[in-house]
Design a protein around this motif. Sequence first.
Motif, PDB file in Angstrom:
ATOM      1  N   SER A 112     -46.978  21.081  36.137  1.00 45.33           N
ATOM      2  CA  SER A 112     -45.588  20.821  36.503  1.00 45.33           C
ATOM      3  C   SER A 112     -45.367  19.337  36.743  1.00 45.33           C
ATOM      4  CB  SER A 112     -45.227  21.602  37.776  1.00 45.33           C
ATOM      5  OG  SER A 112     -43.988  21.169  38.284  1.00 45.33           O
ATOM      6  N   ILE A 113     -44.191  18.864  36.360  1.00 43.48           N
ATOM      7  CA  ILE A 113     -43.849  17.474  36.611  1.00 43.48           C
ATOM      8  C   ILE A 113     -43.763  17.206  38.119  1.00 43.48           C
ATOM      9  CG2 ILE A 113     -41.329  17.780  36.616  1.00 43.48           C
ATOM     10  CD1 ILE A 113     -41.186  15.143  35.011  1.00 43.48           C
ATOM     11  N   ALA A 114     -43.602  18.273  38.913  1.00 39.62           N
ATOM     12  CA  ALA A 114     -43.535  18.135  40.371  1.00 39.62           C
ATOM     13  C   ALA A 114     -44.894  18.331  41.038  1.00 39.62           C
ATOM     14  CB  ALA A 114     -42.545  19.141  40.943  1.00 39.62           C
ATOM     15  N   SER A 115     -45.937  18.515  40.250  1.00 37.84           N
ATOM     16  CA  SER A 115     -47.269  18.776  40.803  1.00 37.84           C
ATOM     17  C   SER A 115     -47.828  17.550  41.526  1.00 37.84           C
ATOM     18  CB  SER A 115     -48.230  19.188  39.683  1.00 37.84           C
ATOM     19  OG  SER A 115     -49.565  19.151  40.127  1.00 37.84           O
ATOM     20  N   LYS A 116     -48.185  17.715  42.788  1.00 32.39           N
ATOM     21  CA  LYS A 116     -48.802  16.623  43.544  1.00 32.39           C
ATOM     22  C   LYS A 116     -50.189  16.304  43.004  1.00 32.39           C
ATOM     23  CE  LYS A 116     -46.335  17.657  47.863  1.00 32.39           C
ATOM     24  NZ  LYS A 116     -46.474  18.088  49.287  1.00 32.39           N
ATOM     25  N   VAL A 117     -50.872  17.340  42.531  1.00 33.22           N
ATOM     26  CA  VAL A 117     -52.205  17.152  41.948  1.00 33.22           C
ATOM     27  C   VAL A 117     -52.116  16.223  40.748  1.00 33.22           C
ATOM     28  CG1 VAL A 117     -54.115  18.309  40.781  1.00 33.22           C
ATOM     29  CG2 VAL A 117     -53.031  19.379  42.769  1.00 33.22           C
ATOM     30  N   MET A 118     -51.205  16.541  39.831  1.00 36.90           N
ATOM     31  CA  MET A 118     -51.026  15.726  38.640  1.00 36.90           C
ATOM     32  C   MET A 118     -50.577  14.315  39.002  1.00 36.90           C
ATOM     33  SD  MET A 118     -48.339  14.343  36.663  1.00 36.90           S
ATOM     34  CE  MET A 118     -46.926  15.334  37.125  1.00 36.90           C
ATOM     35  N   ARG A 119     -49.597  14.224  39.879  1.00 38.17           N
ATOM     36  CA  ARG A 119     -48.986  12.928  40.183  1.00 38.17           C
ATOM     37  C   ARG A 119     -49.987  11.960  40.804  1.00 38.17           C
ATOM     38  NH1 ARG A 119     -43.159  12.743  43.223  1.00 38.17           N
ATOM     39  NH2 ARG A 119     -42.867  10.483  43.393  1.00 38.17           N
ATOM     40  N   LYS A 120     -50.804  12.440  41.750  1.00 33.19           N
ATOM     41  CA  LYS A 120     -51.781  11.563  42.396  1.00 33.19           C
ATOM     42  C   LYS A 120     -52.828  11.083  41.395  1.00 33.19           C
ATOM     43  CE  LYS A 120     -54.892  11.101  46.351  1.00 33.19           C
ATOM     44  NZ  LYS A 120     -55.871  10.318  45.576  1.00 33.19           N
TER      45      LYS A 120
END
Length: 694
Positions: free
Chosen positions: A94-102
């Motif tokens: 997801s574009i809202a994923s904290k895992v991805m974003r970090k």
Amino acid sequence: IDQTKKFIESGVQILNPGTSMTSYDKITAANLEYFDLCMENFINEFPDAYIILGVNTLFQKSLHQSLYEKYPKEMNVSPPAGKIGKMREGLNFSIASKVMRKRVCDNLKTLVIHIRNSSYADKIIGYFISYGECGDYWDFSEPIRENFQNWLKKKYNNNVSLLREKWHDNMVTFDTITLPRWQDLWEGDLGIFLDPEKSQKKIDFLYFHHDISVNVFSSFAQSIKEASKNESLVGLWNGYLFSGWGPARLPAYIQTTKKLRFSRMLEDSNFDFFVSPYDYYERHAGGIFHSMMPLDSILLHNKLPLSEQDDRTCLTTMHPRHNKNYYDVGNNFGQAKTLTESVNIFKRNFAGIAAKPNSGFYYFKQGGPPAEDYNHPQFYKLFSKFRQIEDKLLGKNKSNSQIAVVYSQYSYLYQKFNNLYYDFVHHQTFNELTRTGAPYDVFLDTDLTNANFDFSKYKLYIFVNSFYLSDKQRKIIKDKIEANGNTVIWLYAPGFITNKNLSVKAASDITGINLEMRNVELHSMKCVVTDYSDKITRGLSTNMRFGTDYRALSPLFYCADKKAVVLGEILASTPDNGVYIFRKPGLCVKRFKNWTSIWSAVPNIPSSLLRNIAKYAGVHIYDDGDDQVFASEKLLSVHTRYSGERTIKLPKMSNLYDPFKKQYIAKGVRELKLFIPAQTTELWLIEECSGKSK
């Protein structure tokens, strides 16, 4: 390699290789060692080039199986193919994923810091963020719901009473927020419109849906800026607000893709440039060039728009991943058949960019192996000439458009999902505005409140879809636009949506024309011109009709102002013949002491009528032959669809110089006649002069 070297010899010195390391779980020392080797080899091949490095930020499930197993709820959840049905897990985090974003932010910092300490640091001048092509992924995942909760807390200052009041829900809390159902987004309150009094939840969600991509991409860009000590350029694919992708392929395209908060990106100091292809609609010779981005909005914010020139030349071969119908049924996105066609398409597109000072473009190959799209001496000679012309114009050229086309992002956030975009924005712009014979500037309506917006240069304003207007925008329009002898064109329901409700009175107030509304859905709604004696319609074809074939255009608006001059009437019926046949005033003009208001009930006002209106407004028309015209203070170009004699009119006494033929075609003229073949681009440099016309 050979083609790239020839590009560099032609003056194209910035290259755009890319890396996917930034979409890994973590960048390792081995990754960086291999990257160094690749970059050193690349620079050895092209020692005179500079690099804007593409960085992939899309976290894909297929590449992160272990992360997926650890964080299964972080995946995006896509809507069904139809309006209703079962949601399905997507292919990406997801574009809202904290895992991805970090992970992406950490990887970007790691890479940029490493590059700054490398031997090739001075060769990399910027970074180009990629998230797919433009981040167009709809998402109903748990991370989206959690982010929506936080977004609402911020909007409503954590005031649950205010949330309940706006949502008309006495039971809702910030902790029990749910997402609207996908099928509900296809339902309006009054025709196509969502009423802020009834559907604030859906409106909030649509704002949030487009906000989330801005927040995420900004965090990526900020990571690069911080790691580079603000010394690197950062850009991304975005701003695709004008696109001809058909509604059958991408239903409600403009509303479902994450682009309708582009104005926030323009105000974000972390972004320096934006990129999109030019529109795929009628790219062929004799067709048109038009950016998918609002170029003039980007320039207003002192940022760089870059147009991707992914033309299919006469040398382009079939790409193995492409649909065979592109070639057998279609024309492969306007592929040129001959060298001459290719050259005229290149010249047309160059003129479209050169006439917008401080904008730019880059070349992108689209053919299959051996990908010889550009590998011809005539092309490289042409590219070299483009560079010479730009060097001559740099810092000396200015826009001289007298028409401002105002486009609304936010109006879509108050509508049910629909495809009316193609009539109001795409077809109105591409089929008609491009052929008025005069240059025009395209702005977002949010630009009207920008302190640097120059209201003094425009004589004609066209509001193509400003159904929603904020209170501040309404005041600016009243004070700055409805003044100074300006002419304003409005389409359908301007200002009908306020911050509080839907209001016919508000639409009448902003147009200065008394409008009335009927809550009925009409079929194939057309406006037929009925008065050819007015200055605005005089000389037009006496069987002029225009409008839309979509059945979804409702409610219906018509002119009920006795002080307005009626120039045309609506002719339509309901699908079940419940109304047969509807006739009401649908095109009218009302002249005030210091401005003129023109309102049309339907979109797709023809180029000839637009040209008449522009002439009435005092706009200079360079060519009235329905050609695409590009013009600035120092450049004039015409791209033709048909052969014939043209009359070219200049705003001042000038010399016209052809930089390709290396000769003057006219000196000391305000007007000249010349024959131009079909599908041809003529491009001239303008030198202002004094003396008598020759």
